[in-house]
Scaffold this motif. Structure first.
Motif, short mmCIF file in Angstrom:
data_model
loop_
_atom_site.label_atom_id
_atom_site.label_comp_id
_atom_site.label_asym_id
_atom_site.label_seq_id
_atom_site.Cartn_x
_atom_site.Cartn_y
_atom_site.Cartn_z
N ALA A 14 0.83 -1.21 0.00
CA ALA A 14 0.00 0.00 0.00
C ALA A 14 0.86 1.26 0.00
CB ALA A 14 -0.94 -0.01 1.20
N LEU A 15 1.99 1.21 0.68
CA LEU A 15 2.88 2.36 0.72
C LEU A 15 3.51 2.60 -0.65
CD1 LEU A 15 4.11 4.58 2.43
CD2 LEU A 15 5.87 2.97 3.15
N LEU A 16 3.91 1.54 -1.31
CA LEU A 16 4.47 1.69 -2.65
C LEU A 16 3.41 2.24 -3.62
CD1 LEU A 16 6.79 1.41 -4.63
CD2 LEU A 16 6.18 -1.02 -4.89
N ASP A 17 2.17 1.76 -3.51
CA ASP A 17 1.09 2.31 -4.34
C ASP A 17 0.91 3.80 -4.08
OD1 ASP A 17 0.52 -0.13 -5.54
OD2 ASP A 17 -1.20 -0.56 -4.24
N PHE A 18 0.91 4.20 -2.81
CA PHE A 18 0.78 5.60 -2.42
C PHE A 18 1.89 6.45 -3.07
CE2 PHE A 18 2.64 8.61 0.70
CZ PHE A 18 1.62 9.55 0.81
N ASP A 32 11.93 14.87 -6.30
CA ASP A 32 11.50 13.53 -6.64
C ASP A 32 12.44 12.50 -6.03
OD1 ASP A 32 9.74 11.75 -8.32
OD2 ASP A 32 11.71 11.22 -9.15
N ARG A 33 11.90 11.39 -5.61
CA ARG A 33 12.70 10.33 -4.99
C ARG A 33 13.61 9.62 -5.99
NH1 ARG A 33 11.15 9.24 0.23
NH2 ARG A 33 9.04 9.72 0.88
N GLY A 34 13.30 9.70 -7.25
CA GLY A 34 14.11 9.03 -8.27
C GLY A 34 13.64 7.61 -8.52
N ASP A 35 13.96 7.10 -9.69
CA ASP A 35 13.53 5.76 -10.07
C ASP A 35 14.05 4.68 -9.15
OD1 ASP A 35 12.13 6.85 -12.21
OD2 ASP A 35 13.75 6.46 -13.65
N SER A 36 15.26 4.85 -8.61
CA SER A 36 15.84 3.81 -7.76
C SER A 36 15.01 3.58 -6.49
CB SER A 36 17.28 4.16 -7.40
OG SER A 36 17.33 5.36 -6.66
N TYR A 37 14.31 4.62 -6.02
CA TYR A 37 13.44 4.46 -4.86
C TYR A 37 12.38 3.40 -5.14
CZ TYR A 37 9.92 5.52 -1.30
OH TYR A 37 9.01 5.41 -0.28
N PHE A 38 11.82 3.44 -6.32
CA PHE A 38 10.73 2.54 -6.68
C PHE A 38 11.23 1.15 -7.06
CE2 PHE A 38 9.34 6.86 -7.21
CZ PHE A 38 8.13 6.87 -6.52
N THR A 39 12.35 1.08 -7.76
CA THR A 39 12.87 -0.24 -8.15
C THR A 39 13.47 -0.98 -6.96
OG1 THR A 39 14.98 0.71 -8.85
CG2 THR A 39 13.27 0.43 -10.55
N GLY A 40 13.98 -0.25 -5.98
CA GLY A 40 14.57 -0.87 -4.81
C GLY A 40 13.71 -0.74 -3.56
N PHE A 41 12.39 -0.57 -3.76
CA PHE A 41 11.51 -0.28 -2.64
C PHE A 41 11.52 -1.36 -1.56
CE2 PHE A 41 7.55 -0.19 -0.31
CZ PHE A 41 7.51 1.14 0.10
N GLU A 43 13.85 -3.42 -0.55
CA GLU A 43 15.06 -3.33 0.27
C GLU A 43 15.03 -2.08 1.14
OE1 GLU A 43 15.12 -3.68 -3.13
OE2 GLU A 43 15.60 -5.82 -3.20
N LEU A 44 14.60 -0.97 0.57
CA LEU A 44 14.51 0.28 1.32
C LEU A 44 13.53 0.15 2.48
CD1 LEU A 44 15.17 3.26 1.77
CD2 LEU A 44 13.36 3.81 0.13
N HIS A 45 12.38 -0.44 2.21
CA HIS A 45 11.37 -0.63 3.26
C HIS A 45 11.95 -1.46 4.41
CE1 HIS A 45 7.26 -0.54 4.74
NE2 HIS A 45 7.31 -1.85 4.91
N ALA A 46 12.66 -2.52 4.08
CA ALA A 46 13.29 -3.36 5.12
C ALA A 46 14.33 -2.57 5.90
CB ALA A 46 13.93 -4.59 4.47
N GLU A 47 15.11 -1.75 5.23
CA GLU A 47 16.12 -0.91 5.91
C GLU A 47 15.45 0.08 6.86
OE1 GLU A 47 18.59 1.04 3.01
OE2 GLU A 47 19.13 -0.87 2.07
N GLY A 67 -7.36 0.18 4.04
CA GLY A 67 -5.92 -0.04 4.09
C GLY A 67 -5.11 0.77 3.10
N ALA A 68 -5.77 1.59 2.28
CA ALA A 68 -5.03 2.44 1.34
C ALA A 68 -4.33 3.54 2.11
CB ALA A 68 -5.97 3.04 0.31
N VAL A 69 -3.07 3.77 1.80
CA VAL A 69 -2.29 4.82 2.47
C VAL A 69 -2.69 6.17 1.90
CG1 VAL A 69 0.02 5.74 2.90
CG2 VAL A 69 -0.38 3.27 3.01
N LEU A 70 -3.07 7.08 2.81
CA LEU A 70 -3.44 8.44 2.44
C LEU A 70 -2.35 9.43 2.81
CD1 LEU A 70 -7.15 8.42 3.61
CD2 LEU A 70 -6.28 8.17 1.28
N GLY A 71 -1.43 9.00 3.68
CA GLY A 71 -0.37 9.90 4.08
C GLY A 71 0.67 9.21 4.94
#
Length: 164
Positions: A14-18, A32-41, A43-47, A67-71
């Protein structure tokens, strides 16, 4: 109705969708977070969860009943009884008071659950909505800064009993 929850592993989809759905909206006011934020999400979430478990940060999501993330409302850089507040709301949630409500709730958690006594925040001068949220939630302006190459302001919030 929205719920404020501490970030958990199962929030990842849900966070990635948001973040994906609001990427252009966010990029209009913050870098912008950059493309790597999304492709490596994953691993980043686990970190981030590991850093949260270590007490370095406190991450939260505001979610709707489905359960949809609004913020997001986060406390980062926890040290010496203080942390920096950061938040972002989905475009569909803008103007509904969710940022103000979420920040108020996280301020209470910061004091009652996390033992923090002060918070810091920064925003650009052209972000009137963010300045309004900070003002409504007890933050006071403490100085001018340059943020992302733009004029900005620094704020603080006392979380002591009298200040909450």
């Amino acid at each position: 109705m929205t719920v404020l929850e501490r970030l958990r592993p199962d929030h990842a989809p849900a966070l990635l969708d948001f973040e994906r759905q609001n990427r252009a909206y966010f990029a209009a006011s913050i870098p912008d977070r950059g493309d790597s934020y999304f492709t490596g999400f994953a691993e980043l979430h686990a970190e981030l969860l590991a850093e949260q478990a270590a007490g370095m940060h406190h991450f939260h999501v505001l979610a709707d009943a489905g359960g949809a993330v609004l913020g997001r409302v986060n406390l980062v850089g926890v040290a010496g009884g203080s942390a920096e507040l950061g938040y972002r709301m989905a475009e569909v949630a803008a103007g509904r008071g969710l940022a103000t409500s979420g920040v108020r709730r996280v301020c209470a958690l910061a004091f009652e659950e996390y033992g923090l006594t002060a918070l810091r925040a920064e925003t650009t001068m052209d972000n009137a909505a963010s300045r309004a949220v900070l003002g409504r939630t007890g933050f006071v302006e403490v100085g001018a800064i340059t943020l992302m190459g733009k004029p900005g302001l620094r704020f603080t919030r006392d979380l002591s009993e009298a200040g909450r």
